[in-house]
Design an enzyme around this catalytic site. Sequence first.
Site, PDB file in Angstrom:
ATOM      1  N   GLU B  48      -2.853 -25.000  -9.976  1.00  0.00           N
ATOM      2  CA  GLU B  48      -2.233 -25.505  -8.748  1.00  0.00           C
ATOM      3  C   GLU B  48      -1.433 -24.401  -8.051  1.00  0.00           C
ATOM      4  O   GLU B  48      -1.513 -24.246  -6.827  1.00  0.00           O
ATOM      5  CB  GLU B  48      -1.310 -26.692  -9.062  1.00  0.00           C
ATOM      6  CG  GLU B  48      -2.050 -27.954  -9.500  1.00  0.00           C
ATOM      7  CD  GLU B  48      -2.921 -28.553  -8.395  1.00  0.00           C
ATOM      8  OE1 GLU B  48      -2.677 -28.282  -7.206  1.00  0.00           O
ATOM      9  OE2 GLU B  48      -3.874 -29.289  -8.732  1.00  0.00           O
ATOM     10  N   ASN B  52      -2.435 -22.649  -4.472  1.00  0.00           N
ATOM     11  CA  ASN B  52      -1.503 -22.628  -3.333  1.00  0.00           C
ATOM     12  C   ASN B  52      -1.370 -21.224  -2.741  1.00  0.00           C
ATOM     13  O   ASN B  52      -1.365 -21.063  -1.519  1.00  0.00           O
ATOM     14  CB  ASN B  52      -0.132 -23.136  -3.761  1.00  0.00           C
ATOM     15  CG  ASN B  52      -0.082 -24.656  -3.802  1.00  0.00           C
ATOM     16  OD1 ASN B  52      -1.031 -25.337  -3.399  1.00  0.00           O
ATOM     17  ND2 ASN B  52       1.027 -25.193  -4.296  1.00  0.00           N
ATOM     18  N   ARG B 106      -6.489 -31.437   1.488  1.00  0.00           N
ATOM     19  CA  ARG B 106      -5.539 -31.170   0.411  1.00  0.00           C
ATOM     20  C   ARG B 106      -4.803 -32.457   0.104  1.00  0.00           C
ATOM     21  O   ARG B 106      -4.544 -33.283   0.987  1.00  0.00           O
ATOM     22  CB  ARG B 106      -4.522 -30.088   0.823  1.00  0.00           C
ATOM     23  CG  ARG B 106      -5.111 -28.774   1.326  1.00  0.00           C
ATOM     24  CD  ARG B 106      -6.067 -28.154   0.367  1.00  0.00           C
ATOM     25  NE  ARG B 106      -5.486 -27.972  -0.960  1.00  0.00           N
ATOM     26  CZ  ARG B 106      -6.200 -27.717  -2.033  1.00  0.00           C
ATOM     27  NH1 ARG B 106      -7.506 -27.661  -1.968  1.00  0.00           N
ATOM     28  NH2 ARG B 106      -5.610 -27.546  -3.182  1.00  0.00           N
TER      29      ARG B 106
END
Lengths: 77, 144, 144
Positions: B48, B52, B106
């Site tokens: 994650e 990002n 997202r």
Amino acid sequence: IGEIRRYLRDNNPIRVSRSLRDVAYKALQIRDNLVNKNSREPSINEIAEEMEVPREEIVLALDAIQEPVSLFEPIYH
Amino acid sequence: MEKLNEMIIDFLSKSQNESFARVVVAAFASQLDPTLDEIADIKTAVSEAVTNSIIHGYEDSVGKIRIKAVLYEDGIEIWVQDWGKGIEDIELARQPLWTSKPELDRSGMGFTIMESFMDSLEVESKPGEGTIVKMYKRLKTKKS
Amino acid sequence: MEKLNEMIIDFLSKSQNESFARVVVAAFASQLDPTLDEIADIKTAVSEAVTNSIIHGYEDSVGKIRIKAVLYEDGIEIWVQDWGKGIEDIELARQPLWTSKPELDRSGMGFTIMESFMDSLEVESKPGEGTIVKMYKRLKTKKS
Ligand SMILES: Nc1ncnc2c1ncn2[C@@H]1O[C@H](COP(=O)(O)OP(=O)(O)O)[C@@H](O)[C@H]1O
Ligand SMILES: Nc1ncnc2c1ncn2[C@@H]1O[C@H](COP(=O)(O)OP(=O)(O)O)[C@@H](O)[C@H]1O
Ligand SMILES: [Mg+2]
Ligand SMILES: [Mg+2]
């Protein structure tokens, strides 16, 4: 048969991806065995000892059978 | 607490490096003898954070991502850093379901996932300078 | 030739990091979809180079080891660097069976193994400053 096998071997060398999958499925099977035997989650070293494969190799192999989650398909939506 | 081991890795914000990065951190963490579930938690959180940096930090450009990991007796500290566009409002960004890129599908759940899979999460960021995500995961030791 | 991807990792010269380093490089190289034999060759060469930095470069102290890897269309370049004691006579050190530590049961075959498992090997070193081992492994592409 022998000739065909040799042909396949020589012309289709085993890719790493394939062997990683084999290691990963073996590791998951051993994990299940250890859970049944000890009634608790085994640690990575316990699995690695049983398989006689370095723990880092098992980590790598297990990742190879995991789908890439986040980047391509968001999971919650 | 005493540092048992430490590593730093720099790589490019290319999508194929997401799985590479999470394997590197998980392989390093394996020195603390975690369970497969604990390893999976760490991989999810690292994915994650790295995603990002790739998608939000650098958007369409390719930049450098740095991961630092430190092993302690009771767990692993992981920093994921980029020098990308940074976050305007960190508190807002950390809210569940909040995303600046709904058009990319997202989920807005990245920070929430990192928080729930790890034992602590700190985010430092400055617009135009970049972002550091600092996470800690306690690992149960296996005495017995 | 065009660089497809690139990474740098720094870690400590502790013996438990040898298998970690090997897997990091193998994971990165796997982006080129090598064969099992090719990856085994790369892992062996990286092990030898990292072991040398740990045992010869830093001896009883703990220092930093850096691995840089670059992927090209036709193979992988790997640099293993330390800032340890360095090598007095590189040509001699590269001779098969030559070792400065016969008392530790070293075989003196490390450089010979790296040379035969990889497609090229360069060694740069200065006593008191450290050593860099630069290796290249060509990987056969799947097109056939
Ligand atoms: N490394 C980063 N650089 C810039 N912005 C970021 C970064 N990480 C997160 N953000 C911002 O925080 C928001 C929330 O992140 P996250 O919870 O992971 O949800 P999502 O990635 O699905 O949008 C993102 O939409 C983005 O605006
Ligand atoms: N990174 C290094 N730092 C200092 N000396 C080194 C390094 N690598 C190799 N050497 C020297 O080169 C010699 C030969 O290395 P090698 O072929 O790997 O054999 P071995 O490690 O078995 O001695 C070593 O004995 C050592 O003296
Ligand atoms: Mg996200
Ligand atoms: Mg050697």
